[in-house]
Design a protein around this motif. Structure first.
Motif, mmCIF file in Angstrom:
data_model
loop_
_atom_site.group_PDB
_atom_site.id
_atom_site.type_symbol
_atom_site.label_atom_id
_atom_site.label_comp_id
_atom_site.label_asym_id
_atom_site.label_seq_id
_atom_site.Cartn_x
_atom_site.Cartn_y
_atom_site.Cartn_z
ATOM 1 N N PHE A 151 -34.403 93.207 -110.103
ATOM 2 C CA PHE A 151 -33.434 94.175 -110.610
ATOM 3 C C PHE A 151 -33.573 95.439 -109.772
ATOM 4 O O PHE A 151 -34.627 96.087 -109.777
ATOM 5 C CB PHE A 151 -33.652 94.419 -112.102
ATOM 6 C CG PHE A 151 -33.341 93.208 -112.931
ATOM 7 C CD1 PHE A 151 -32.045 92.957 -113.353
ATOM 8 C CD2 PHE A 151 -34.334 92.285 -113.235
ATOM 9 C CE1 PHE A 151 -31.737 91.816 -114.094
ATOM 10 C CE2 PHE A 151 -34.043 91.138 -113.969
ATOM 11 C CZ PHE A 151 -32.739 90.909 -114.399
ATOM 12 N N THR A 164 -27.230 94.606 -115.805
ATOM 13 C CA THR A 164 -28.051 95.509 -116.604
ATOM 14 C C THR A 164 -28.315 94.899 -117.972
ATOM 15 O O THR A 164 -29.437 94.969 -118.494
ATOM 16 C CB THR A 164 -27.358 96.875 -116.762
ATOM 17 O OG1 THR A 164 -27.143 97.447 -115.469
ATOM 18 C CG2 THR A 164 -28.210 97.836 -117.582
ATOM 19 N N GLN A 189 -31.077 92.409 -117.746
ATOM 20 C CA GLN A 189 -32.380 93.052 -117.680
ATOM 21 C C GLN A 189 -32.812 93.549 -119.064
ATOM 22 O O GLN A 189 -33.969 93.381 -119.462
ATOM 23 C CB GLN A 189 -32.340 94.211 -116.683
ATOM 24 C CG GLN A 189 -33.707 94.826 -116.433
ATOM 25 C CD GLN A 189 -33.662 96.006 -115.481
ATOM 26 O OE1 GLN A 189 -32.628 96.668 -115.355
ATOM 27 N NE2 GLN A 189 -34.773 96.283 -114.817
ATOM 28 N N ILE A 191 -36.802 99.356 -119.356
ATOM 29 C CA ILE A 191 -36.324 98.706 -118.146
ATOM 30 C C ILE A 191 -36.499 99.683 -116.987
ATOM 31 O O ILE A 191 -36.527 100.899 -117.188
ATOM 32 C CB ILE A 191 -34.858 98.245 -118.248
ATOM 33 C CG1 ILE A 191 -33.919 99.425 -118.496
ATOM 34 C CG2 ILE A 191 -34.701 97.195 -119.333
ATOM 35 C CD1 ILE A 191 -32.445 99.035 -118.433
ATOM 36 N N THR A 208 -36.391 100.045 -112.298
ATOM 37 C CA THR A 208 -36.206 99.456 -110.970
ATOM 38 C C THR A 208 -37.308 99.997 -110.061
ATOM 39 O O THR A 208 -37.686 101.158 -110.184
ATOM 40 C CB THR A 208 -34.830 99.821 -110.384
ATOM 41 O OG1 THR A 208 -34.649 101.230 -110.403
ATOM 42 C CG2 THR A 208 -33.707 99.155 -111.159
ATOM 43 N N GLN A 220 -37.722 96.100 -110.737
ATOM 44 C CA GLN A 220 -38.423 95.174 -111.627
ATOM 45 C C GLN A 220 -38.185 93.755 -111.137
ATOM 46 O O GLN A 220 -37.044 93.348 -110.921
ATOM 47 C CB GLN A 220 -37.930 95.312 -113.062
ATOM 48 C CG GLN A 220 -38.643 94.379 -114.044
ATOM 49 C CD GLN A 220 -38.081 94.474 -115.456
ATOM 50 O OE1 GLN A 220 -36.884 94.728 -115.639
ATOM 51 N NE2 GLN A 220 -38.925 94.268 -116.451
ATOM 52 N N ASP A 261 -42.964 90.066 -115.803
ATOM 53 C CA ASP A 261 -42.420 90.974 -114.804
ATOM 54 C C ASP A 261 -43.534 91.717 -114.100
ATOM 55 O O ASP A 261 -44.638 91.898 -114.627
ATOM 56 C CB ASP A 261 -41.442 91.965 -115.443
ATOM 57 C CG ASP A 261 -42.157 93.029 -116.268
ATOM 58 O OD1 ASP A 261 -42.936 92.659 -117.179
ATOM 59 O OD2 ASP A 261 -41.953 94.232 -115.999
#
Length: 242
Positions: free
Chosen positions: A35, A84, A87, A99, A101, A103, A111
């Motif tokens: 992501f 999105t 995620q 969440i 980035t 990720q 993750d």
């Protein structure tokens, strides 16, 4: 859940290359979902790492561009709210609201920070996919998809994820303003194809001339479990690319 022995799905797309030109990857140990965003200054190292991992035959890599960095002043040219949402669905499945980035999700089960090479390699080392997904492009322009059964498991969804294998974007605003960024395996769409039955497996036929659209030149078949509408572990995967 029960699947029929044959599913033929019309998808609004187009693939120009002949069936024999497809490159098939059918025995991966891991699916890596990154992501990322063109508006995130910490993402380019993760994008670069994904590029180095992509050639490995035991991996399938996908880059989902999210839209929540667009407010900084640069709208990611590949983003979609649906990515999105995917995620966020992972986070919710793991009991989290967090969440970020970049990720990287490994096999839908865990993750790591996508730019941390040691963490990424460690996650890959212990990864495996329990279901075999076989692909065959036949002379009639059809892609045959066969997924083994596995009695005792719960049903799962069979997904088609399309992608662009490589591209570059010159970012004009935001945190990466002035940079030309290279990307690989950029997701362009996701479609549910049907359900995998643990007794019978799943057997599908996809018309190759209706699978890809626009600049997309590759696709992944994912078999992924689900609980309460949220994504679970990926059970099997295969890919083809023209």
């Amino acid at each position: 859940m029960k699947t029929t022995a044959l599913i033929v799905l019309p998808l609004a797309c187009a693939l120009a290359s002949p069936a024999g030109a497809a490159e098939l990857r059918t025995s991966p140990k891991a699916v890596l979902e990154l992501f990322t965003s063109q508006g995130c200054s910490s993402c380019p190292p993760a994008d670069a790492l994904l590029k180095t991992l992509q050639p490995r035959p035991d991996l399938i890599t996908l880059a989902y561009h999210v839209d929540y960095w667009d407010y900084i002043g640069w709208a990611d040219t590949f983003d979609a709210k649906a990515y999105t949402d995917r995620q966020r669905a992972y986070a919710n499945a793991w009991g989290s609201n967090n969440i970020y980035t970049p990720q990287l999700v490994v096999n839908g089960a865990r993750d790591v920070v996508g730019s941390n090479q040691g963490a990424v390699e460690g996650a890959i080392a212990g990864a495996n996919l329990p279901l075999a997904v076989a692909l065959k492009a036949d002379a009639d322009g059809m892609l045959d998809v066969d997924v083994d059964g596995k009695p005792g498991e719960h049903g799962a969804g069979v997904w088609l994820v399309t992608y662009i294998d490589k591209t570059a974007v010159k970012v004009e605003r935001g945190e990466n303003a002035g940079r030309e960024l290279a990307y690989t395996q950029v997701v362009t769409g996701r479609h549910i194809l049907g359900m995998w039955d643990p007794q019978a497996g799943a057997h599908l036929k996809l018309p190759l001339d209706e699978v890809l659209t626009g600049p997309s030149n590759g696709a992944v078949i994912l078999v992924q479990s689900e609980k309460n509408g949220l994504p679970g572990p990926i059970m099997g995967a295969a890919s083809f690319q023209k």
